[in-house]
Design a protein around this motif. Sequence first.
Motif, mmCIF file in Angstrom:
data_model
loop_
_atom_site.group_PDB
_atom_site.id
_atom_site.type_symbol
_atom_site.label_atom_id
_atom_site.label_comp_id
_atom_site.label_asym_id
_atom_site.label_seq_id
_atom_site.Cartn_x
_atom_site.Cartn_y
_atom_site.Cartn_z
ATOM 1 N N ALA A 51 58.195 59.714 87.583
ATOM 2 C CA ALA A 51 59.659 59.671 87.579
ATOM 3 C C ALA A 51 60.135 59.377 88.988
ATOM 4 C CB ALA A 51 60.235 61.003 87.090
ATOM 5 N N MET A 52 61.092 58.473 89.096
ATOM 6 C CA MET A 52 61.629 58.113 90.406
ATOM 7 C C MET A 52 63.127 57.874 90.323
ATOM 8 S SD MET A 52 60.254 54.145 90.796
ATOM 9 C CE MET A 52 58.543 54.615 90.577
ATOM 10 N N ARG A 53 63.779 57.985 91.454
ATOM 11 C CA ARG A 53 65.172 57.575 91.530
ATOM 12 C C ARG A 53 65.210 56.054 91.538
ATOM 13 N NH1 ARG A 53 65.600 61.392 96.035
ATOM 14 N NH2 ARG A 53 65.925 59.572 97.370
ATOM 15 N N PRO A 54 66.369 55.454 91.265
ATOM 16 C CA PRO A 54 66.432 53.989 91.258
ATOM 17 C C PRO A 54 66.032 53.343 92.581
ATOM 18 C CG PRO A 54 68.328 54.883 90.109
ATOM 19 C CD PRO A 54 67.608 56.053 90.722
ATOM 20 N N LEU A 86 54.474 49.336 87.372
ATOM 21 C CA LEU A 86 55.353 48.876 86.301
ATOM 22 C C LEU A 86 56.681 49.631 86.320
ATOM 23 C CD1 LEU A 86 55.545 46.940 83.903
ATOM 24 C CD2 LEU A 86 54.548 48.732 82.460
ATOM 25 N N THR A 87 56.630 50.924 86.573
ATOM 26 C CA THR A 87 57.856 51.710 86.618
ATOM 27 C C THR A 87 58.732 51.271 87.780
ATOM 28 O OG1 THR A 87 56.648 53.586 85.675
ATOM 29 C CG2 THR A 87 58.782 54.061 86.663
ATOM 30 N N SER A 88 58.126 50.892 88.890
ATOM 31 C CA SER A 88 58.888 50.396 90.040
ATOM 32 C C SER A 88 59.649 49.111 89.684
ATOM 33 C CB SER A 88 57.955 50.133 91.224
ATOM 34 O OG SER A 88 57.280 51.299 91.616
ATOM 35 N N ALA A 89 59.025 48.261 88.892
ATOM 36 C CA ALA A 89 59.697 47.024 88.481
ATOM 37 C C ALA A 89 60.896 47.334 87.601
ATOM 38 C CB ALA A 89 58.705 46.116 87.747
ATOM 39 N N ARG A 139 67.273 48.852 87.098
ATOM 40 C CA ARG A 139 68.284 49.915 87.171
ATOM 41 C C ARG A 139 69.065 49.834 88.485
ATOM 42 N NH1 ARG A 139 71.858 52.198 87.853
ATOM 43 N NH2 ARG A 139 72.509 54.356 87.443
ATOM 44 N N ALA A 140 68.384 49.511 89.591
ATOM 45 C CA ALA A 140 69.032 49.449 90.900
ATOM 46 C C ALA A 140 69.856 48.184 91.080
ATOM 47 C CB ALA A 140 67.989 49.545 92.002
ATOM 48 N N GLY A 141 69.498 47.120 90.347
ATOM 49 C CA GLY A 141 70.205 45.856 90.502
ATOM 50 C C GLY A 141 69.743 45.054 91.697
ATOM 51 N N LYS A 142 68.633 45.455 92.286
ATOM 52 C CA LYS A 142 68.071 44.718 93.417
ATOM 53 C C LYS A 142 66.567 44.928 93.443
ATOM 54 C CE LYS A 142 69.631 48.555 96.330
ATOM 55 N NZ LYS A 142 70.496 48.930 97.474
ATOM 56 N N ALA A 143 65.856 43.924 93.924
ATOM 57 C CA ALA A 143 64.399 43.966 93.897
ATOM 58 C C ALA A 143 63.841 43.368 95.192
ATOM 59 C CB ALA A 143 63.893 43.173 92.677
ATOM 60 N N PRO A 144 62.613 43.753 95.558
ATOM 61 C CA PRO A 144 61.791 44.761 94.882
ATOM 62 C C PRO A 144 62.190 46.177 95.271
ATOM 63 C CG PRO A 144 60.620 43.918 96.773
ATOM 64 C CD PRO A 144 61.906 43.139 96.709
ATOM 65 N N ASN A 152 71.068 57.188 83.825
ATOM 66 C CA ASN A 152 71.850 56.947 85.030
ATOM 67 C C ASN A 152 71.194 57.498 86.291
ATOM 68 O OD1 ASN A 152 74.135 55.510 84.031
ATOM 69 N ND2 ASN A 152 74.872 57.399 83.089
ATOM 70 N N ALA A 153 70.346 58.515 86.147
ATOM 71 C CA ALA A 153 69.799 59.198 87.325
ATOM 72 C C ALA A 153 68.358 58.858 87.632
ATOM 73 C CB ALA A 153 69.934 60.712 87.151
ATOM 74 N N LEU A 154 67.537 58.616 86.611
ATOM 75 C CA LEU A 154 66.103 58.505 86.809
ATOM 76 C C LEU A 154 65.505 57.306 86.086
ATOM 77 C CD1 LEU A 154 65.056 62.249 86.298
ATOM 78 C CD2 LEU A 154 65.035 60.996 88.459
#
Length: 639
Positions: A305-308, A439-442, A447-452, A531-533
């Motif tokens: 589990a990570m934040r965006p 994969l979760t990072s991708a 969710r963040a709207g920006k990559a990577p 929204n959070a995770l």
Amino acid sequence: MIFVVAMLAGALLWTLRDVHFPSAAEVTGRRVIALTSADGHDLSRKGQLQLPPVDANAMPANLINAVLSIEDRHFYEHAAIDWPSVLRAMKDNLAAGKTVAGGSTITQQLVKNLFLSPERTYRRKIQEAAISIWIEHHLSKDAILTSYLNNVYLGSGATGFPAAAKLYFGKGVGDLTLPEAAMLAGMINAPSQDDPFRDPDAARKRAATVLDAMVDNRKLSQADALAAKLSPARPSPADLAPASSDWFADWVYKKAAAVTPAFGGTVRIRTTLDLRLQQLATDAVRSMLARYGAEKHATQAALVAMRPDGAVVAMVGGRSYADSQYNRAVQAQRQPGSAFKLFDYYAALRQGFTPDDEILDAPVDIRGWEPENYGRHHHGKVTLADAFANSLNDATVRLSQQVGIAQVIAAARDLGLHSPLQNNPSLALGTSEVTLLDLTSAYAAVRAGKAPVNAHGIAAIKTASDKDYVQINGPEQGQHGLGRYQGELIDLLRGVVEHGTGRAAQLEEFAAGKTGTSQDYRDAWFIGFNNALVVGVWVGNDDHTPMKGVVGGSLPARIWKDFMQQAGAPTLAQTAPAEPTTVGQSNAGLRSSDQGDTAPTPQQGPRCNVEACERYYHSFRASDCSYKPYGGQRQLCER
């Protein structure tokens, strides 16, 4: 005679031919990587706990006297080797016909612990003596004793008295009572045998022996010794992180160890781990495997589990860390199945497709390779949104062929997927192996709207040369915005949860994600976010044997939902905590972040001993005399 001397000299040179004589930094400046959770709780790794060193002069006199009385009462009087003690030990051993006594000094014990193997040979003893003489010539007695007290092993994974004080009694080393000090000092000789968690009676008997030695050494009165024996120490498990956090601690430690010098002193790291979420994640994985694992032949699961922004707040690397330290969230490379389709559809959107465009869902034959839909049903023309929500393989393969596999790979790379990807038609269905963390990072990038998005576990770091903590992992270099594609991708992922294969993951609030199942039910995934995770779940078997009908929308989605329903918002890691214990400093604790805490109602006037509370609780907050256990709300410190 000359020949004999020459032979002895030659033998000595041969014995010492490969001996390394350490520098002062190797003795007194050994690296200690001290990890804490986001709210300041100490983290161990592989069952090992070592805290920042404390100067011997800052430790209680009773502790110093206990250690010297039982281990080396003439430490400050003799040189590196205590010859009278050696001769007495030799006499006792000869009389017994076996080794029953030792004559090693504190310095020799330190050398054995830090630089030599535990083997009992004359060659090793000669090397030990030579290095001890070298160290005594270059370091003060106080420096040697400080290094010894902070590096001696004291059972149950605790290295050094600061760690042992925290592990066995939940307090700083400066607060040890006489009975506690005697019990810890008694463990030096046989830490496993006299471990109070394993054998309290043996630990108390050994503590009584230490107290007698202190009396004999004139460091303690008979009355005080008797009082300590009548009221022996009572160890209680410390308020440490759950054992499952060791997977996370191992991951962060490895990253820190790779970039910090081995003899650069203490490195303090405030991590992103939220212990409340870690416990919830552990419970979600274990309870689901306990309930359905045997029936479904599913023996392992992992969750991250990570934040965006990529800050990892919980990590479960398997069913049980005690049984296997292999981290399936970070190390295991497995086929993601349809969870990979995020990249197929992102590539299509970038090529001008829209979720409302139609694609044919019908059998596909690519040079003899014929993919199949789950259930072998076809639906004719469907929208991209429906094909994605229902995870239609044939429609997705047809789409990826129109877009081009090279473009799919480019889309995956742009969302931050690092794993090797094979340029072949089956890639569209997730046949190239990935890690759960990658994969979760991708998905976090969507969710963040920006990559990577860089998955990270370190919030702030402070080395021995730093005055303050330095914040780590600010805005990612080279990030690009997803623009209008973010909204379209989120809509596709919401469709999976609302009316597609991921309905078992539905929450009362917003949720989006994707299921994934590899061939023959060998791997099952659910990756999604609210929204959070952003949370990823994998279920499978280490030996790649098939499960019994487990798909991404079953056990993984249920684990995901179970965790998400209880998670709420994560605690933000404090990046500028107060100074913790260090060599030559007072034993002050780290304060926690106030993020997300519910404090007791403030009252007028002082209600606690602030100095004592700071030492006992890393999460102590002086403004309202409260501390926060990792499993509940803030509580008043009543010390």
